[in-house]
Scaffold this motif. Structure first.
Motif, short mmCIF file in Angstrom:
data_model
loop_
_atom_site.label_atom_id
_atom_site.label_comp_id
_atom_site.label_asym_id
_atom_site.label_seq_id
_atom_site.Cartn_x
_atom_site.Cartn_y
_atom_site.Cartn_z
N SER A 27 13.61 42.57 89.90
CA SER A 27 14.98 42.57 89.41
C SER A 27 15.03 42.91 87.93
CB SER A 27 15.60 41.18 89.63
OG SER A 27 14.87 40.18 88.94
N THR A 28 16.11 43.54 87.54
CA THR A 28 16.45 43.68 86.13
C THR A 28 16.72 42.29 85.56
OG1 THR A 28 17.46 45.84 86.52
CG2 THR A 28 18.12 44.68 84.51
N ILE A 29 16.23 42.03 84.34
CA ILE A 29 16.51 40.75 83.70
C ILE A 29 17.36 40.99 82.46
CG2 ILE A 29 15.56 38.67 82.64
CD1 ILE A 29 13.09 38.97 84.31
N LEU A 30 18.54 40.36 82.45
CA LEU A 30 19.50 40.50 81.36
C LEU A 30 19.68 39.16 80.67
CD1 LEU A 30 21.71 42.30 79.95
CD2 LEU A 30 23.32 41.34 81.63
N GLY A 31 19.43 39.10 79.38
CA GLY A 31 19.65 37.89 78.60
C GLY A 31 21.06 37.86 78.06
N LEU A 32 21.75 36.73 78.23
CA LEU A 32 23.12 36.59 77.77
C LEU A 32 23.31 35.33 76.93
CD1 LEU A 32 25.18 37.75 80.90
CD2 LEU A 32 24.87 38.96 78.74
N GLU A 33 22.26 34.95 76.20
CA GLU A 33 22.40 33.79 75.31
C GLU A 33 23.22 34.17 74.08
OE1 GLU A 33 18.16 32.43 74.74
OE2 GLU A 33 17.98 34.22 75.99
N GLY A 34 23.00 35.38 73.56
CA GLY A 34 23.76 35.91 72.45
C GLY A 34 24.24 37.30 72.83
N ALA A 35 23.87 38.30 72.02
CA ALA A 35 24.17 39.68 72.38
C ALA A 35 23.39 40.04 73.64
CB ALA A 35 23.79 40.61 71.24
N PRO A 36 23.98 40.81 74.56
CA PRO A 36 23.26 41.18 75.79
C PRO A 36 21.93 41.88 75.48
CG PRO A 36 25.57 41.76 75.97
CD PRO A 36 25.34 41.36 74.54
N SER A 37 20.86 41.40 76.09
CA SER A 37 19.55 41.99 75.85
C SER A 37 18.85 42.29 77.17
CB SER A 37 18.68 41.06 74.99
OG SER A 37 18.54 39.80 75.60
N LEU A 38 18.26 43.47 77.25
CA LEU A 38 17.53 43.88 78.44
C LEU A 38 16.10 43.38 78.30
CD1 LEU A 38 17.71 45.52 81.09
CD2 LEU A 38 16.90 47.50 79.80
N LEU A 39 15.78 42.31 79.04
CA LEU A 39 14.48 41.67 78.93
C LEU A 39 13.45 42.29 79.86
CD1 LEU A 39 15.69 37.97 78.78
CD2 LEU A 39 15.17 39.51 76.88
N ARG A 40 13.92 42.93 80.93
CA ARG A 40 13.02 43.66 81.83
C ARG A 40 13.85 44.69 82.60
NH1 ARG A 40 10.05 40.45 86.62
NH2 ARG A 40 12.13 40.56 87.57
N PRO A 41 13.48 45.96 82.56
CA PRO A 41 14.16 46.94 83.43
C PRO A 41 13.82 46.63 84.88
CG PRO A 41 12.84 48.03 81.73
CD PRO A 41 12.45 46.59 81.74
N GLY A 42 14.74 46.95 85.78
CA GLY A 42 14.47 46.67 87.18
C GLY A 42 15.45 47.35 88.11
N GLY A 43 15.80 46.65 89.19
CA GLY A 43 16.54 47.25 90.28
C GLY A 43 17.98 47.62 89.97
N VAL A 44 18.56 47.06 88.91
CA VAL A 44 19.89 47.47 88.45
C VAL A 44 19.71 48.30 87.19
CG1 VAL A 44 22.11 46.71 87.52
CG2 VAL A 44 21.08 45.47 89.44
N PRO A 45 20.05 49.59 87.20
CA PRO A 45 19.85 50.42 86.01
C PRO A 45 20.65 49.91 84.81
CG PRO A 45 20.27 51.79 87.94
CD PRO A 45 20.56 50.37 88.34
N ALA A 46 20.09 50.12 83.61
CA ALA A 46 20.76 49.68 82.39
C ALA A 46 22.13 50.33 82.24
CB ALA A 46 19.88 49.99 81.18
N GLU A 47 22.26 51.56 82.72
CA GLU A 47 23.55 52.26 82.62
C GLU A 47 24.64 51.52 83.39
OE1 GLU A 47 20.29 55.47 82.48
OE2 GLU A 47 20.65 53.54 83.48
N ALA A 48 24.28 50.93 84.54
CA ALA A 48 25.26 50.19 85.33
C ALA A 48 25.69 48.92 84.61
CB ALA A 48 24.69 49.86 86.70
N LEU A 49 24.75 48.25 83.94
CA LEU A 49 25.09 47.06 83.16
C LEU A 49 26.01 47.41 82.00
CD1 LEU A 49 21.58 45.33 83.01
CD2 LEU A 49 23.55 44.61 84.37
N GLU A 50 25.70 48.52 81.34
CA GLU A 50 26.51 48.95 80.20
C GLU A 50 27.96 49.18 80.61
OE1 GLU A 50 26.57 52.60 76.91
OE2 GLU A 50 24.82 52.31 78.22
#
Length: 319
Positions: free
Chosen positions: A180-203
């Motif tokens: 899985s993609t790992i997204l940190g949301l403690e502060g500013a969104p941070s991509l902690l590991r690329p994975g099954g959801v592309p970063a473009e989709a999160l953006e």
């Protein structure tokens, strides 16, 4: 040595797997990404056994799997951004690192003592059925010895963990094939590991590009160690002309390649095949005594980011 049971995806065997988990045992089960090694996330003993079975560094956090977003809210605090991302991608191959609720009740071994928790809602029907039958949160890293190639089929799990865990729940091959993609949301969104959801989709959902995050020295989510997913053979990347004796793995048209992630250059197919092909290449390299695998270039777009992340870690110097 434990007598590892082979279970099917029948309702009876899923119920049996839930019984094993409630008794503190470990069960490998399929998700849409890779097979996970599940144990009760509330039990120090069960979580410690996950580390023992994998030979995993104790400082590396684990992902908590839950059946739905309501369950996630019982263990983590979701702000408006987290709710929006969860609505868009759960169930699915996305893990959110969120502030841990004070009354969460998960073992501190799961969070590596941090005040955050990595949590996701898997989409695989067998994983969802198991979570419902178990009735609690499951800590579940990939079901393989730590640092080795991740398992996308039940026989991969058996090869690495038979005799160390109570059961393997066979749900067929994993469709996504990278974690899985790992997204940190403690502060500013941070991509902690690329994975099954592309970063473009999160953006598109966040209205901003997640910044790169994570540290191999002090991991705050799984999959951040520099050397990871490692086969026995040495790995070279971005290879268009292999050296004599290397097992060349192609992407797109690569005449002469021994194996291919996708002959048509399809990143979805390549992601689904990645770990299985890596295992095949490792076997061929060992059989031919070359001890070397070479991968053709893979585009750094969409799922290609996750594929290249895994390949770079597989090729990293081993400690």
């Amino acid at each position: 040595m434990i007598a590892t049971q082979d279970l099917t995806d029948s309702p009876e065997d899923i119920a049996r797997a839930a019984e094993i988990l409630r008794a503190g045992g470990l069960v490998a089960f399929p998700t849409e990404t890779v097979y996970g090694l599940g144990g009760d996330a509330r039990s120090d003993h069960a979580v410690a056994r996950i580390f023992e079975a994998k030979g995993r560094p104790r400082f590396n956090p684990l992902i908590v799997h839950v059946p739905d977003v309501d369950s996630a809210r019982r263990f983590a605090r979701l702000d408006a951004r987290a709710e929006a991302v969860a609505a868009a991608f759960w169930p699915g191959p996305l893990t959110l690192v969120l502030p841990l609720r004070a009354d969460a009740g998960v073992s501190p071994l799961v969070t590596a003592g941090l005040e955050t928790v990595a949590i996701r809602v898997p989409a695989h029907p067998v994983a969802r059925a198991l979570l419902q039958a178990f009735g609690g949160p499951l800590a579940a890293p990939s079901a393989n010895p730590s640092g080795k190639v991740s398992p996308t089929r039940a026989d991969h799990v058996r090869a690495g963990l038979a005799g160390r865990i109570e059961a393997i729940l066979d749900g067929g091959a994993c469709a996504v094939g990278v974690e899985s993609t790992i997204l940190g949301l403690e502060g500013a969104p941070s991509l902690l590991r690329p994975g099954g959801v592309p970063a473009e989709a999160l953006e598109a959902v966040l209205d901003c590009a997640p910044v790169a995050g994570g540290s191999a020295a002090r991991p705050n989510a799984p999959g951040q160690l520099a050397s990871h997913y490692a086969p026995g053979a040495m790995v070279r990347l971005e290879v268009t002309v292999p050296e004599p004796g290397e097992i060349w793995v192609g992407f797109g048209p690569c005449p002469g390649a021994a194996l291919s992630l996708s002959e048509t250059g399809d990143l979805v197919e390549a992601a689904a095949r990645l770990f299985h092909v890596l295992r095949e290449a490792d076997a061929l390299a060992g059989a031919g005594a070359s001890g070397r695998i070479a991968f053709a270039p893979v585009p750094e777009t969409g799922l290609g980011r996750a594929i290249n992340d895994r390949l770079r870690r597989a090729a990293a110097p081993r400690g």
